[in-house]
Design a protein around this motif. Structure first.
Motif, short mmCIF file in Angstrom:
data_model
loop_
_atom_site.label_atom_id
_atom_site.label_comp_id
_atom_site.label_asym_id
_atom_site.label_seq_id
_atom_site.Cartn_x
_atom_site.Cartn_y
_atom_site.Cartn_z
N ALA A 70 0.86 -1.19 0.00
CA ALA A 70 0.00 0.00 0.00
C ALA A 70 0.89 1.24 0.00
O ALA A 70 1.93 1.27 0.65
CB ALA A 70 -0.91 0.00 1.22
N ALA A 71 0.50 2.25 -0.74
CA ALA A 71 1.28 3.49 -0.82
C ALA A 71 0.52 4.62 -0.14
O ALA A 71 -0.61 4.93 -0.53
CB ALA A 71 1.56 3.84 -2.27
N LEU A 72 1.14 5.22 0.86
CA LEU A 72 0.54 6.37 1.52
C LEU A 72 0.70 7.57 0.61
O LEU A 72 1.81 7.93 0.24
CB LEU A 72 1.22 6.63 2.86
CG LEU A 72 1.18 5.48 3.85
CD1 LEU A 72 1.98 5.84 5.09
CD2 LEU A 72 -0.24 5.11 4.22
N ARG A 73 -0.39 8.18 0.20
CA ARG A 73 -0.35 9.31 -0.73
C ARG A 73 -0.47 10.66 -0.04
O ARG A 73 0.09 11.65 -0.50
CB ARG A 73 -1.47 9.18 -1.77
CG ARG A 73 -1.34 7.96 -2.64
CD ARG A 73 -0.10 8.07 -3.47
NE ARG A 73 0.04 6.88 -4.30
CZ ARG A 73 1.16 6.53 -4.87
NH1 ARG A 73 2.25 7.24 -4.73
NH2 ARG A 73 1.22 5.44 -5.61
N LYS A 74 -1.24 10.71 1.03
CA LYS A 74 -1.44 11.97 1.73
C LYS A 74 -1.85 11.67 3.17
O LYS A 74 -2.66 10.78 3.39
CB LYS A 74 -2.52 12.79 1.04
CG LYS A 74 -2.81 14.13 1.69
CD LYS A 74 -3.90 14.88 0.95
CE LYS A 74 -4.23 16.18 1.63
NZ LYS A 74 -5.36 16.85 1.00
N MET A 75 -1.25 12.42 4.09
CA MET A 75 -1.65 12.30 5.49
C MET A 75 -1.86 13.70 6.03
O MET A 75 -1.04 14.60 5.80
CB MET A 75 -0.56 11.61 6.30
CG MET A 75 -0.37 10.15 5.92
SD MET A 75 0.92 9.33 6.87
CE MET A 75 0.20 9.34 8.50
N VAL A 104 -9.66 6.81 1.23
CA VAL A 104 -9.42 7.82 2.25
C VAL A 104 -9.93 7.23 3.55
O VAL A 104 -11.08 6.82 3.65
CB VAL A 104 -10.14 9.15 1.94
CG1 VAL A 104 -9.94 10.14 3.08
CG2 VAL A 104 -9.64 9.73 0.62
N VAL A 105 -9.04 7.18 4.54
CA VAL A 105 -9.37 6.59 5.83
C VAL A 105 -9.30 7.67 6.90
O VAL A 105 -8.31 8.39 7.00
CB VAL A 105 -8.40 5.44 6.18
CG1 VAL A 105 -8.76 4.81 7.52
CG2 VAL A 105 -8.37 4.38 5.08
N ARG A 106 -10.37 7.78 7.66
CA ARG A 106 -10.41 8.70 8.81
C ARG A 106 -9.82 7.95 9.99
O ARG A 106 -10.26 6.85 10.31
CB ARG A 106 -11.84 9.10 9.10
CG ARG A 106 -11.95 10.04 10.26
CD ARG A 106 -12.42 11.37 9.70
NE ARG A 106 -12.59 12.35 10.73
CZ ARG A 106 -11.82 13.44 10.80
NH1 ARG A 106 -10.87 13.62 9.95
NH2 ARG A 106 -12.03 14.32 11.71
N VAL A 107 -8.81 8.53 10.63
CA VAL A 107 -8.12 7.89 11.73
C VAL A 107 -8.25 8.74 12.98
O VAL A 107 -8.15 9.97 12.92
CB VAL A 107 -6.62 7.69 11.39
CG1 VAL A 107 -5.87 7.10 12.56
CG2 VAL A 107 -6.46 6.82 10.16
N THR A 108 -8.48 8.08 14.11
CA THR A 108 -8.44 8.75 15.40
C THR A 108 -7.57 7.90 16.33
O THR A 108 -7.44 6.69 16.16
CB THR A 108 -9.84 8.93 16.03
OG1 THR A 108 -10.45 7.66 16.20
CG2 THR A 108 -10.72 9.81 15.18
N THR A 122 -4.83 9.16 2.82
CA THR A 122 -5.16 8.67 1.49
C THR A 122 -4.15 7.60 1.14
O THR A 122 -2.94 7.84 1.20
CB THR A 122 -5.12 9.80 0.45
OG1 THR A 122 -6.04 10.83 0.87
CG2 THR A 122 -5.53 9.30 -0.93
N VAL A 123 -4.65 6.42 0.81
CA VAL A 123 -3.79 5.27 0.53
C VAL A 123 -4.18 4.65 -0.80
O VAL A 123 -5.36 4.55 -1.12
CB VAL A 123 -3.87 4.24 1.68
CG1 VAL A 123 -5.29 3.74 1.89
CG2 VAL A 123 -2.92 3.07 1.47
N THR A 124 -3.18 4.28 -1.60
CA THR A 124 -3.42 3.60 -2.86
C THR A 124 -3.01 2.15 -2.72
O THR A 124 -1.93 1.86 -2.21
CB THR A 124 -2.62 4.26 -4.00
OG1 THR A 124 -3.02 5.62 -4.10
CG2 THR A 124 -2.89 3.56 -5.34
#
Length: 131
Positions: A70-75, A104-108, A122-124
């Motif tokens: 998985a590639a992290l595109r934006k955090m 797009v994953v919402r993380v808390t 955002t992960v591809t």
């Protein structure tokens, strides 16, 4: 992967070593991340985790779930309650959007005194070949 899917929680023990090692690894030499006395002089009960370490832990949470390809595109994260030694942070996530192999994953992340981190990642995901 579908909108609304929830990622399993990840518990991370917040140790003094984790806080100091994260600060050193990210070249953040602010005394509040490694010197308890200085942190107390500045109003904190103890040292606390820096944002770069939190960012790395959020990234780990996503790649642990989606896999090493998985590639992290934006955090984009925002800190709240500090992570102090002796606490536990629990990361949770929920898929908010999916489009052509990108999610797009919402993380808390919560600890014993409140919400430490809120954000989106955002992960591809790589295309799957034929089975």
């Amino acid at each position: 992967m579908r909108v609304g899917d929830e990622l399993p929680p990840l518990e991370i023990e917040i140790t003094r070593t984790l806080i100091v090692a994260g600060a050193i690894a990210s070249r953040d030499y602010q005394d509040v991340h490694h010197d308890s006395e200085s942190a107390r002089e500045k109003g904190s009960p103890d040292i606390f985790m820096n944002i770069l370490t939190t960012n790395g832990l959020v990234g780990r949470y996503i790649t642990d779930h989606f896999g090493p390809t998985a590639a992290l595109r934006k955090m984009a994260i925002r800190l709240g309650a500090p992570n102090h030694p002796g606490d536990t942070m629990v990361l949770t996530g929920r898929v908010e959007a999916v489009d052509a192999g990108t999610a797009v994953v919402r993380v808390t992340g919560d600890n014993g005194i409140g919400r430490h981190v809120t954000g989106t990642v955002t992960v591809t995901l790589p295309a799957r070949g034929p089975a």
